[in-house]
Scaffold this motif. Structure first.
Motif, short mmCIF file in Angstrom:
data_model
loop_
_atom_site.label_atom_id
_atom_site.label_comp_id
_atom_site.label_asym_id
_atom_site.label_seq_id
_atom_site.Cartn_x
_atom_site.Cartn_y
_atom_site.Cartn_z
N VAL A 59 0.84 -1.20 0.00
CA VAL A 59 0.00 0.00 0.00
C VAL A 59 0.88 1.25 0.00
N TYR A 60 1.91 1.25 0.85
CA TYR A 60 2.80 2.42 0.92
C TYR A 60 3.52 2.62 -0.41
N ARG A 61 4.01 1.54 -1.01
CA ARG A 61 4.72 1.64 -2.29
C ARG A 61 3.80 2.26 -3.35
N GLY A 62 2.55 1.80 -3.42
CA GLY A 62 1.60 2.34 -4.38
C GLY A 62 1.34 3.82 -4.14
N PHE A 63 1.14 4.18 -2.87
CA PHE A 63 0.92 5.58 -2.52
C PHE A 63 2.12 6.44 -2.90
N PHE A 64 3.32 5.98 -2.51
CA PHE A 64 4.52 6.75 -2.79
C PHE A 64 4.69 6.96 -4.30
N GLU A 65 4.53 5.90 -5.06
CA GLU A 65 4.73 6.00 -6.51
C GLU A 65 3.70 6.92 -7.16
#
Length: 199
Positions: A59-65
């Motif tokens: 979830v964090y990776r998707g948000f960051f990207e």
């Protein structure tokens, strides 16, 4: 209130870091890279269900990207950042592909922080405005930033005011020379603030 904080409200010169709202604000960290967040989630944080760490990481990776590929402005003034944050920011900045404005003013990044940050600035090819006012860059940090600014293809506005103070007057001349060289080399700079640098 300290004497420094009282000076903020009595007129005249003051350091923004001494304003009451700044003193009371929680220290914000540099945006965490997804790889660092994943490591943190799997080694430091404890989850009732261990598999949740993988879910949160995704979830964090998707948000960051999503954010890193769309955000155009990053504002981090007066956060009591130092060398450690400058190094972290240098690793993070190249991921912000649309970045056109960066404000890291009024943070004590120091000379080494300026050196760490300079290569990341060249990777931000859409950066048009850079504010490094009162970051205590000195001659070494100023020269590193000047090198990055001089060759930057689209940077139009630079604020490096208040980076050489009375305590490091010997840095004034080399700082000024480095910035002057960048001005001669740059084809895009239109506005430069060099005020209060004891040049």
């Amino acid at each position: 209130l300290t004497a420094e904080s009282r000076a903020c409200y009595s007129g005249g010169y003051f350091k923004p870091a001494n304003r009451l709202d700044t003193v009371c604000a929680a220290k914000r960290t540099v945006p965490l890279l997804p790889e660092a967040a994943d490591k943190l989630l799997h080694t430091v944080k404890a989850f009732t269900v261990p598999a949740d760490a993988d879910v949160v990481s995704r979830v964090y990776r998707g948000f960051f990207e999503d954010v890193a590929t769309t955000v155009e402005r990053l504002d981090f003034p007066t956060l009591s950042w130092g060398l450690s944050e400058a190094k972290s920011l240098a690793q993070t900045l190249p991921r912000f592909l649309q970045l056109s404005s960066l404000d890291v003013s009024h943070n004590d990044l120091g000379a080494e922080g300026g050196v760490a940050l300079a290569p990341a600035l060249t990777a931000c090819t859409r950066l048009r405005s850079l504010n490094l006012a009162e970051c205590n860059l000195g001659a070494l940090g100023g020269a590193a930033i000047a090198g990055a600014v001089g060759t930057h293809p689209v940077l139009t506005s630079l604020d490096v005011s208040l980076n050489v103070n009375d305590e490091c007057l010997a840095d004034g001349s080399p700082f000024g020379v480095a910035i002057a060289a960048a001005l001669c080399q740059s084809t895009s700079l239109r506005s430069v603030n060099l005020s209060s640098n004891c040049l």
